[in-house]
Write an enzyme that holds these catalytic residues in place. Structure first.
Site, PDB file in Angstrom:
ATOM      1  N   CYS A   5       0.820  -0.993  -0.022  1.00 32.10           N
ATOM      2  CA  CYS A   5       0.310  -0.066  -0.114  1.00 32.10           C
ATOM      3  C   CYS A   5       0.760   1.400  -0.317  1.00 32.10           C
ATOM      4  O   CYS A   5       1.724   1.611  -0.874  1.00 32.10           O
ATOM      5  CB  CYS A   5      -0.890  -0.027   1.192  1.00 32.10           C
ATOM      6  SG  CYS A   5      -2.308   0.826   0.975  1.00 32.10           S
ATOM      7  N   HIS A   6       1.240   1.984   1.079  1.00 29.08           N
ATOM      8  CA  HIS A   6       1.431   3.392   1.272  1.00 29.08           C
ATOM      9  C   HIS A   6       2.909   3.443   1.982  1.00 29.08           C
ATOM     10  O   HIS A   6       3.757   4.048   1.660  1.00 29.08           O
ATOM     11  CB  HIS A   6       1.199   4.039   1.730  1.00 29.08           C
ATOM     12  CG  HIS A   6      -0.206   4.864   1.381  1.00 29.08           C
ATOM     13  ND1 HIS A   6      -1.673   4.046   1.232  1.00 29.08           N
ATOM     14  CD2 HIS A   6      -0.182   5.835   0.697  1.00 29.08           C
ATOM     15  CE1 HIS A   6      -2.814   4.708   0.802  1.00 29.08           C
ATOM     16  NE2 HIS A   6      -1.984   6.024   0.579  1.00 29.08           N
TER      17      HIS A   6
END
Length: 184
Positions: free
Chosen positions: A110-111
């Site tokens: 994800c991030h």
């Protein structure tokens, strides 16, 4: 598969996407490995289900107390706030970079690649992430791909990246394979 292997999970004190912590954690345990929670502060960390507070988890060690030499691999869970906070803490960035310097596998979802951008370790690597990081990763020299999991062995270690919670099954399998020596 991971008998005797210890895998670090590096997180900030809050803002971790809970499922991106717990599913890889459970995959490591089910494969016979030992997951350990590393953070920037002692005590407990606060996970979230997107924007809603979820469970709290006890910290095993802080990033300034341990090094990559103490572990066989690293997982970087996502959540927006988690890697955004981690990338501002020099000890956390150095801890993550240490896995690249040691040639040990790293899995980021994800991030989480924000922390890897700060560590300066994505140049020349194929990666994926949450789509909003595409430009950041490209500016850091990475080649971004829109796939559920990207396994890149183009650098000193195997780097596993995924986009989002929907990709967790493929992410966990690729991470366990890499941690067991079969990834790449």
């Amino acid at each position: 598969m991971l008998n005797g292997k210890t895998i670090a999970f590096l997180v900030a004190p809050e803002g971790i996407e809970q499922v991106e912590l717990t599913e890889p954690w459970n995959a490591v345990k089910q494969a016979g490995g030992t997951p350990r929670l590393v953070s920037t502060e002692k005590g407990q960390v606060q996970a979230f289900n997107h924007l809603e507070p979820a469970d709290r988890f006890p910290v095993d060690a802080t990033a300034d107390e341990v090094s990559a030499a103490d572990f066989d691999g690293l997982v970087l869970p996502g959540g927006v706030a988690n890697p955004d906070l981690l990338r501002t803490v020099p000890e956390a960035v150095a801890f993550a970079k240490g896995f690249f310097d040691a040639g040990k596998p790293v899995a980021a979802i994800c991030h989480a690649p924000w922390t890897l951008i700060e560590a300066g370790v994505v140049r020349g690597r194929k990666v994926t992430s949450w789509p909003s990081l595409r430009t950041d990763l490209g500016n850091a020299g990475a080649e971004w791909e829109d796939r559920e999991v990207v396994v890149c062995s183009a650098g000193p270690n195997t780097l596993i990246t995924s986009r989002k919670p929907d990709d967790l099954k493929a992410f966990c399998q690729a991470a366990v394979d890499a941690f067991s020596g079969g990834g790449g």
